[in-house]
Design a protein around this motif. Sequence first.
Motif: not given
Lengths: 512, 384
Positions: A343-370
């Motif tokens: 939650i705290k990191s979301r607040q920081i991201a929003e402070k700098y104009g970050g738009e929420d892109a959901g969980e999918a990119p992070a999950l996908r990164w983890e799946k293909h991390r190597y």
Amino acid sequence: MDRDLIKIKEIFVKLLGKRWISDNNRDLTFYNRDLWPREVISSKFGVWQHKPNLILWPGTIDEVVETVKIANQNHINLIPFGAGSGVCGATVPSSSIPSVIIDLKRMNRIVNVDYQSLILDVESGTLGYPLEVQLNNKGFTLGHFPSSIYCSSVGGWLAARSAGQESSRYGKIEDMVVSLKVVTGSGEVIDTSNIISSEIGGDLNQLFVGSEGTLGIICSAELRLNYLPKFKTYSSYIFKRIDDGLMAIRDMMQEGVGGTVIRLYDELDTYIALGHRKEQQKNQGMIQKYLSDLNGDLSEIFLKRVISFPQILNTMSQFVAQGCLMVLIHSGNENEYVKFCQIKSRQIAEKYGGEDAGEAPALRWEKHRYSISYKQPKIFYAGGFVDTMEIATTWDKISDLYYEVKKVIQDRAFLMAHFSHAYEDGCSIYFTFASRAANYNDAIKNYDFIWKNALDAVVRMGATISHHHGVGLSKIEHLKKQIGNNYELFKILKRTFDPNNIMNRGKFSGER
Amino acid sequence: MHSTLDEIFELLKKDGIQSQFSSKQDRLYICASKDSDIIRIGDIIAKSRQRLSFVDSANSNIIFENRPLEHFKRLNRESMLFTASTSLSIAEGESLLNSEGYTIGYYFPPILDNKDMTFYEWLSNYHIPALNYFSGDLSTNIRNLSGILSNGNIYTSISAPRMATGSDINRLLLLTGQNLFYPTLVTFKINRMKQDINILSFSAQKIRYLFSAIASLATKGVRIDFASLYTREDGTYEPVLEIGYGVDQQYDFKNWIIRTVSNEGANLINTISDYHQIRERLYNFVQQPNQIELIAKFRAIGGLEEILKLLSQNFKLNGYLYRFEKTAFSFRLILPESAYEKTKDTLLVECKRYRGDIKFIDCKQHTRDEIPLSIYSRIIHSCC
């Protein structure tokens, strides 16, 4: 093989047995390089410059000690070898005297796991992935996840000061070391386990970690373990500009909510990372199609086009830019605290104009991390080369460093970058660049030009030339530029631990 | 060819750098009064092919003296780094940082209370503070060092969060202390000041439970700032563990800490401690003359308890937690004069039973460990 070498081989046969020695041409060819792309280019064009004379596979620390003694008596260059996934040429035999590779893969035992102090005692030839799986089965993790985890060893990590993808939470390998067992170049065994690191006098481990086999052979290590996290959260954000994302990472790290994984991709890298999104594939033009193909099927025709016109593609990619993706994973064993950090990191991201892109990119990164490293051979097959450069600096200089390096490379190579391995005081930049390699001479000339100009810029900006790949042969000249007269200090260490200069000659301070 | 001391003296004089011969005229003492002098001194020494020494010993004939240099300080807010001349006192540095909302992060009283202690002393003594779990120690916080080497070369490392460019040369220079290097400028990572420090006090019937509680907090990654554990009145009453944690964000670690410590068999007590009380108490402990430090990996908690039990049967002793990290901690024993020498022998035998898991340091001698000491000597020998 000349007479001296035949004699030396006989001595080693006596020590290790015939099975654990090879002078077979196929083996010598295999061990003539690591994954340094410059040597991959050479191999591709049939240029074999640095074949070793013998390969040894010792099985115990006593055999390593005896091997070092023999090397001292017979004036042999010994090159410690883990799994060969280094990308800087640290295991390339480049000496003026006979070279013997000492492959440590037989030394792959887990000596002890102390579940109370959370200390793992492991031999250095142990490969990363099986080790992590064994620890996970017991509810623990080392927390070290380099993208080479399938093909790299504990000894290699330590020798090169490796970093894993979760370094923001667990630290780099040097932060995990409790103690080392090292056979120095003079054949002496130094065991630092009797010295608890908090003691008066400091930490000897940090002299051997990163020394890339030039001071001795790291035979085993005590490393700090962690409980396997029970809870994880996934988030991602899109920032309009790379600088906005960088400020958000900085604040997250300095507020202590940066997460286990925190990665920010530049515009081009973002486009490729998000290439799977269906909505994005609609109405895409030719350039967009080319770029999104990078993430999927890397056809030879496509790759040939990419690497033939890097500057055009670098320019055109600006027109398809859709922002910069940040991927965030928080983890831990206290669910409430993990959620709080998210939650705290979301607040920081929003402070700098970050738009929420959901969980999918992070999950996908983890799946293909190597998987990304395994796409690289296709570029070599398509008549090009690809390499990566990992540099780091403090927050106040990170943005300037990024633009400066980009400026000096972009005319010669197709270029993208991401920011990972973030700390309170700074961050690493990971550039990936690809270019053409029509023939051997052109390829090497182009390759050397890119590296020289990029690292010149890094030195000029006062950043480090390597965050976690090491120096090897590829960065040695720039290391000298970076530290000037202080290069003498490496020589002092070399004289102390390897007085006859038999350990991995030609790297760091040793003469060839 | 080596220049003579007279030649060096003349060259320094020409540049307005103060130097002075010893009464026997066999040693030259050089003193820099400003940072730019260092570069010139280095240049003269490097060309002379002589070697500088930073301690006045029988083997050296050119000695660089520790005198106040210009006080330089720079705060890099964006990267949370502080650069200071080593001649600056730590108290002055900390005060400057505090006024900007930052702190070195050390809670150990002697460092901050001794107004004369400089960053040079901090570096040359390799100071490892107590009560510093969250902020780390010297080795983990230093990012950049500048100074003069014994051969006259000026050393400046670069400032990067992490590097993979060989052995950690900063660490080498700190290890070899005043023999190889004189630091003039240091950059280190700083911390944001906490709004407040909350302190929770726990007691347990057995000291082992409190040791286990510390181990549990460290290995489970609970974010505390410091822990202070002490035996009460010669161990006749229950020992007490005090946990300090920073209040700087909305998350309150209180419940997590209480749960973790209670699971190890300790009870929250009502003793009201504040940070100043803890500092005061620790300061009093530190001032006691005869101290032995027992360092134990967490797996040796049982062994540590046995040793303490054995010692308390024979001697009157008191003790306190000195510092701890992710895998080990150290506990200091305060002994009466009469028991001091005898206890060392007993400890030597007892600690051997636990191989590398428990060891002790004679704080009176304050010596470095045997193995690194021999290696430091060899490194220094290699450079001469």
